[in-house]
Enzyme design. Sequence first.
Site, PDB file in Angstrom:
ATOM      1  N   SER A  50       0.808  -1.153   0.113  1.00  0.00           N
ATOM      2  CA  SER A  50       0.107   0.077   0.007  1.00  0.00           C
ATOM      3  C   SER A  50       0.992   1.323   0.088  1.00  0.00           C
ATOM      4  CB  SER A  50      -0.921  -0.007   1.043  1.00  0.00           C
ATOM      5  OG  SER A  50      -0.233  -0.257   2.322  1.00  0.00           O
ATOM      6  N   ASP A  88       5.606  -7.139   2.318  1.00  0.00           N
ATOM      7  CA  ASP A  88       4.791  -7.653   1.213  1.00  0.00           C
ATOM      8  C   ASP A  88       5.523  -8.209   0.160  1.00  0.00           C
ATOM      9  OD1 ASP A  88       2.198  -7.822   1.818  1.00  0.00           O
ATOM     10  OD2 ASP A  88       1.559  -5.780   1.414  1.00  0.00           O
ATOM     11  N   LYS A 118       4.930 -11.580   3.059  1.00  0.00           N
ATOM     12  CA  LYS A 118       3.298 -11.714   3.048  1.00  0.00           C
ATOM     13  C   LYS A 118       2.774 -11.765   1.464  1.00  0.00           C
ATOM     14  CE  LYS A 118       0.014  -8.500   3.562  1.00  0.00           C
ATOM     15  NZ  LYS A 118      -0.681  -8.234   2.380  1.00  0.00           N
ATOM     16  N   GLU A 186      -9.087  -9.761   4.349  1.00  0.00           N
ATOM     17  CA  GLU A 186      -9.542  -8.556   3.995  1.00  0.00           C
ATOM     18  C   GLU A 186     -10.753  -8.213   3.260  1.00  0.00           C
ATOM     19  OE1 GLU A 186      -7.882  -4.627   1.635  1.00  0.00           O
ATOM     20  OE2 GLU A 186      -6.648  -6.318   2.077  1.00  0.00           O
TER      21      GLU A 186
END
Length: 279
Positions: A50, A88, A118, A186
């Site tokens: 993000s 990530d 991740k 999510e």
Amino acid sequence: MSATAKKTAPLPDDIRAMKGGTPIVSLTAYTTPMAQMMDAHCDLVLVGDSVGMVLHGLTSTLGVTMEMMILHGQAVARGLSRAMMVVDMPFGSYEESPEQAFRNAARIMRETGAGAVKLEGGTHMAETIAFLVARGVPVMAHVGLTPQSINTLGGYKVQGRDAAAEKLMADARAVAGAGAFSVVLEKVPAVLADRITAEIDIPTIGIGASAGCDGQILVVDDMLGLFTAFKPKFVKRFGNLGEDGEAAIAAYAAEVRARTFPAEEHTFAAETPRKAKDK
């Protein structure tokens, strides 16, 4: 344990052992100062892709590169001593094959000091997760809304409603069976998140899921009110630092234009003072 008590960073097995116990606290971080602020309060800190949207102005996470994730991972690592860092894997760095995933995961861990990586995806990524875990790479899984797949999911939609619930349940079971030490859920219905949490043996970490998950995560810039381009329903603003920051910048601009800043206390004398306070 008090916030000031000494504590070593947890390992993936320590996070796994928190299943069903005290909820796991996690947030994203992209910079050293932010990591320092959350280190005493979080069990794990995620360097999320993000960052592409929050700090780099991208319209999605798809443009994030390995180099970006490593750079921000290194910055976050400098601010952590108590929390475990997870990084990530960006889009395109692991989907091609388990071997590609291992090369890139090993690079991320080697160059950032991350405790785990991740990756997004359920049943179709189970083989890759098992491949990584067997080779010493701890994996946090991510199912439900997977932002790297927005073009195939049709946008940032809730996942797992109606008949799609069983597919998402299968995804959660698959990543747990493959050896992931935890899984992010999510933007899934709360009742489904509770069911997954009850049925799999690894911790679930919710973001737009349920308070019944084994832990929670938010993008720190969202919850502090720093990122205001949009606000998902699942975000609670615990601060309004964006508004405060803009007000401070406006006050600075006004004082500069009025020539009231810098004031005398912010400038230096022509003669050396007797006490060494003028540097």
